[in-house]
Structure formats: structure tokens, C-alpha cells
Scaffold this active site. Structure first.
Site, PDB file in Angstrom:
ATOM      1  N   TRP A 255       0.830  -1.210   0.000  1.00  0.00           N
ATOM      2  CA  TRP A 255       0.000   0.000   0.000  1.00  0.00           C
ATOM      3  C   TRP A 255       0.858   1.250   0.000  1.00  0.00           C
ATOM      4  CZ3 TRP A 255      -4.331  -0.536  -2.138  1.00  0.00           C
ATOM      5  CH2 TRP A 255      -5.101  -1.692  -1.950  1.00  0.00           C
TER       6      TRP A 255
ATOM      7  N   ASP B 208      -2.055   6.474   6.342  1.00  0.00           N
ATOM      8  CA  ASP B 208      -3.097   5.623   5.737  1.00  0.00           C
ATOM      9  C   ASP B 208      -3.460   4.559   6.764  1.00  0.00           C
ATOM     10  OD1 ASP B 208      -4.644   3.791   4.418  1.00  0.00           O
ATOM     11  OD2 ASP B 208      -3.233   3.433   2.772  1.00  0.00           O
TER      12      ASP B 208
ATOM     13  N   LYS C 281     -12.702  -2.003   6.087  1.00  0.00           N
ATOM     14  CA  LYS C 281     -11.962  -2.891   6.983  1.00  0.00           C
ATOM     15  C   LYS C 281     -12.476  -2.770   8.417  1.00  0.00           C
ATOM     16  CE  LYS C 281      -8.922  -3.007   3.399  1.00  0.00           C
ATOM     17  NZ  LYS C 281      -8.048  -2.163   2.604  1.00  0.00           N
TER      18      LYS C 281
HETATM   19  C1  LIG Z   1      -7.533  -1.615   1.549  1.00  0.00           C
HETATM   20  C2  LIG Z   1      -6.459  -0.588   1.649  1.00  0.00           C
HETATM   21  C3  LIG Z   1      -6.337   0.449   0.717  1.00  0.00           C
HETATM   22  C4  LIG Z   1      -7.245   0.574  -0.494  1.00  0.00           C
HETATM   23  O1  LIG Z   1      -8.496   0.935  -0.116  1.00  0.00           O
HETATM   24  P1  LIG Z   1      -9.650   1.226  -1.206  1.00  0.00           P
HETATM   25  O2  LIG Z   1     -10.722   1.755  -0.336  1.00  0.00           O
HETATM   26  O3  LIG Z   1      -9.960  -0.078  -1.856  1.00  0.00           O
HETATM   27  O4  LIG Z   1      -9.125   2.221  -2.173  1.00  0.00           O
HETATM   28  C5  LIG Z   1      -5.335   1.383   0.894  1.00  0.00           C
HETATM   29  N1  LIG Z   1      -4.495   1.309   1.939  1.00  0.00           N
HETATM   30  C6  LIG Z   1      -4.568   0.317   2.856  1.00  0.00           C
HETATM   31  C7  LIG Z   1      -3.616   0.284   3.998  1.00  0.00           C
HETATM   32  C8  LIG Z   1      -5.560  -0.664   2.742  1.00  0.00           C
HETATM   33  O5  LIG Z   1      -5.641  -1.643   3.652  1.00  0.00           O
END
Ligand SMILES: *Cc1c(COP(=O)(O)O)cnc(C)c1O
Length: 360
Positions: A102, A172, A196
Site C-alpha cells: 500500500w 493511511d 476494513k
Molecule cells: C484496503 C487498503 C487500501 C485501499 O483501499 P480502497 O478503499 O480499496 O481504495 C489502501 N491502503 C490500505 C492500507 C488498505 O488496507
């Protein structure tokens, strides 16, 4: 009806109590005669739902008053572009810490808009550790420092918050937000896709300090401009109304669980039980450095990968599903977010022991 223990990395399990409440309110929300997904986002009823969700999130996370909370769309992935488009100001470069898949995506998108300085990179070790504070090569003139506190695919989590001086820290937190208490004031901005640990997909939460607003580049699309969303209470256009409502139900549920202190206690115990089962035998293994082991995403391997398919099949027969590791890592991955009951982890550990006894 049997609910499975779903170890998916996302979209992931939601608390059963939350889904039941949504079910009860589905046809007629609070005497309105309609479901929340049929309401005008500008009507009195929906506005009260939206405001309650924000104030509950502020309460649960202890978000200071000088931060805006935005309820956006486009996933965490859109943030990879929105961050440089909004936060560069008159600075020439931004610092990024690369700890996994990521971070890498955030970096390659940022490079389209600015000069990226890689402050640390753990790719040589196969993304199985986090850099120490001393290893970070930070530029005091950077517009911001971006990192991924929890790498969802590698199962690698920072055990500290990087110290960045006057440079805003951007995180993030898609797969770790709400898993434990957090000092929001240490961050310039926190963002997370909802699917999540917040609610259903379709919603992205951005928590941003006031002084970082109003610096978007002139070619920044209106819909990508944080100031536009902040000035319009995230209702510049039609927001993801049902996901926002569902997130609000999750925030209420979190308060009932004793808030983030309560969640942290259970999450710590769940993770410790699972890592203990992995470490107890050579039959299973974890590639991740002990201090960097994620509470939320637990990748593990079988010493004999030939047994992977039988493991997944046996687990599935016991209602333990979506345990296959990410294609880039292999093996297994158990995502054990807030909504995964401790009983789900207990059942997984019991199956791991049973499977080893039958196959070792
Ligand atoms: C799942 C995830 C993403 C991507 O998320 P989307 O909502 O599908 O764009 C980005 N960063 C992390 C750490 C993630 O777990």
C-alpha cells in the site's frame, strides 16, 4: 442461520449487532416511513444521522476541535492522489516511508504530482519489518511525511508513531483505525477506507488538521479538494449515504464495547492468541519481525505449502473462511478486525492444532 467467521481483509465482517439493527431499521427509520438509503441527504432526518455519526467518531477517537472529519468516496486509493494535490503548497517534495504494497501504491501515485523522497524502504527484507525512527531520512523542508501504519497485505504494523517535527505526518490507517486508542494530535491527516474497520465499502474517512486546508493546487479537481468538502460538511455532492449511516451504527457499537480502550484489550488478546499458536510449532510460521506484527492482519505459512489447499478446505468446513493469503505473499492471512469475535480466533486456533495433529 449461521454466520461464518470471515477472515477477509476487506470488505470484512461487521458486528452482528450492527447488521441486526440496520435490519430492524431497514424499512422504516425512526418513524420516517422510509429506509435511510431513500432519504434526501439534505433532509432533516438524514442530516441528523450524519451529524450523530461524526460526533460519535469524534468522541470515540478523541478528535481535537481543530480537525475536520470528512466523509468521502473514492476509497483510500483516491487519497493517494488527493494528498499531493492538496498538501504540497509551495513545497518542492514530500517524504514517503515504503513498508509494503500500500505504501508503494501511494508512492507511485504521488510521483505523478510531486517529487517523492523515500525516507525509508524495507523492500529488501521483503517488507517484513518497520524502520526505526533513527533510520528515517526525513527532509525538514518536505511538505509532509506519508506512511502506512499497518500494511494490510504484509501484516506489518508500526510499533511507534514517527516523530516528524514541524512536518505534518499523514497516515493511511485503512486497516488499523479504531483498533486501539490513538493520539490524533500527532497527525496532520489520517485517512481510511471504510471496508476494513469502519463499515461497508463506499465511504472514506479523512481527518485533517485545519491549517492544512486551503492549499490545493490550482488544477486540483473540485471533487478532490478537501476544502470544498470541509466547507460543505461532506455534502458538496451526494455522499455515500447508506455507508455513512452504517458507519454511525458501528461508532455507537464501539461506545458500547468500552470505546477504543475496550477494543484494544480484546484485539491485543486475539492477536496474542493467534501468534502464540503460530509460534508454538514449526508446522506454522510467521515471516514478520516480532515488533512489527500487526494486530489486525496476521499472515502465516504452513512449513509444507503442499498442505495449503487441505488447510483451507478443512477450515472452510468449520465455518472459518477467506483465509487464503494475498497472491503476492502466499500462505494464509487471518484478518481479525474489531468485528471478528474472540470466539472466531479461538476456533481458528483450535482448527490449527487439530490440522497439525492430523498432518504433521
Ligand atoms: C484496503 C487498503 C487500501 C485501499 O483501499 P480502497 O478503499 O480499496 O481504495 C489502501 N491502503 C490500505 C492500507 C488498505 O488496507
Amino acid at each position: 442461520m449461521t454466520r461464518k467467521f470471515n477472515f477477509s481483509a476487506g470488505p470484512a465482517m461487521l458486528p452482528t449487532a450492527v447488521i441486526e439493527r440496520a435490519q430492524a431499521e431497514m424499512l422504516d427509520w425512526n418513524g420516517s416511513g422510509m429506509s435511510t438509503m431513500e432519504m434526501s441527504h439534505r433532509g432533516k432526518e438524514y442530516m441528523s444521522i450524519a451529524a450523530k455519526a461524526e460526533s460519535d467518531l469524534r468522541e470515540v477517537m478523541g478528535i481535537p476541535d481543530n480537525y475536520k472529519v470528512l466523509f468521502l468516496q473514492g476509497g483510500a486509493s483516491s487519497q493517494f492522489a488527493m494528498i499531493p494535490l492538496n498538501l504540497m503548497g509551495d513545497k518542492a517534495s514530500a517524504d514517503y516511508i515504503n513498508t509494503g504494497m500500500w505504501s508503494k501504491k501511494a508512492i507511485s501515485e504521488a510521483k505523478r504530482y510531486t517529487t517523492v523522497n523515500i525516507a525509508a524502504d524495507t523492500s529488501e527484507g521483503g517488507f517484513t519489518a518497520v524502520p526505526t525512527q533513527a533510520e528515517l531520512k526525513l527532509d525538514p523542508n518536505a511538505a509532509y511525511v506519508h506512511y502506512t501504519p499497518n500494511e494490510t497485505i504484509g501484516g506489518v504494523e508500526f510499533d511507534y508513531i514517527p516523530e516528524t517535527g514541524d512536518v505534518p505526518l499523514i497516515a493511511d490507517m485503512s486497516s488499523t483505525i479504531l483498533s486501539r486508542p490513538l493520539d490524533v494530535s500527532k497527525f496532520g491527516m489520517i485517512y481510511a477506507g471504510a471496508q476494513k474497520n469502519i463499515g461497508p465499502a463506499g465511504l472514506t474517512i479523512v481527518i485533517i488538521r485545519d491549517d492544512l486546508l486551503g492549499k490545493a493546487s490550482s488544477n486540483c479537481p473540485t471533487m478532490f479538494n478537501y476544502s470544498v468538502h470541509a466547507e460543505n460538511d461532506s455534502m458538496y455532492n451526494t455522499p455515500s449515504t447508506y455507508s455513512w449511516y452504517m458507519a454511525g451504527l458501528v461508532f455507537e457499537w464501539l461506545k458500547e464495547q468500552g470505546g477504543l480502550e475496550g477494543m484494544a484489550e480484546v484485539n491485543k488478546r486475539k492477536a496474542e492468541k493467534l501468534y502464540a499458536a503460530i509460534d508454538a510449532t514449526d508446522f506454522y510460521g510467521s515471516p514478520v519481525a516480532i515488533n512489527a506484527r500487526s494486530w489486525m492482519n496476521v499472515p502465516f505459512t504452513l512449513a509444507d505449502a503442499e498442505l495449503d489447499a487441505a488447510f483451507l478446505k478443512g477450515a472452510s468446513e468449520r465455518g472459518l473462511v477467506t483465509l487464503k493469503g494475498h497472491r503476492s505473499v502466499g500462505g494464509m492471512r487471518a484478518s481479525i478486525y474489531n468485528a471478528m469475535p474472540e470466539a472466531g480466533v479461538d476456533a481458528l486456533v483450535a482448527f490449527m492444532q487439530e490440522f497439525e495433529a492430523a498432518n504433521a
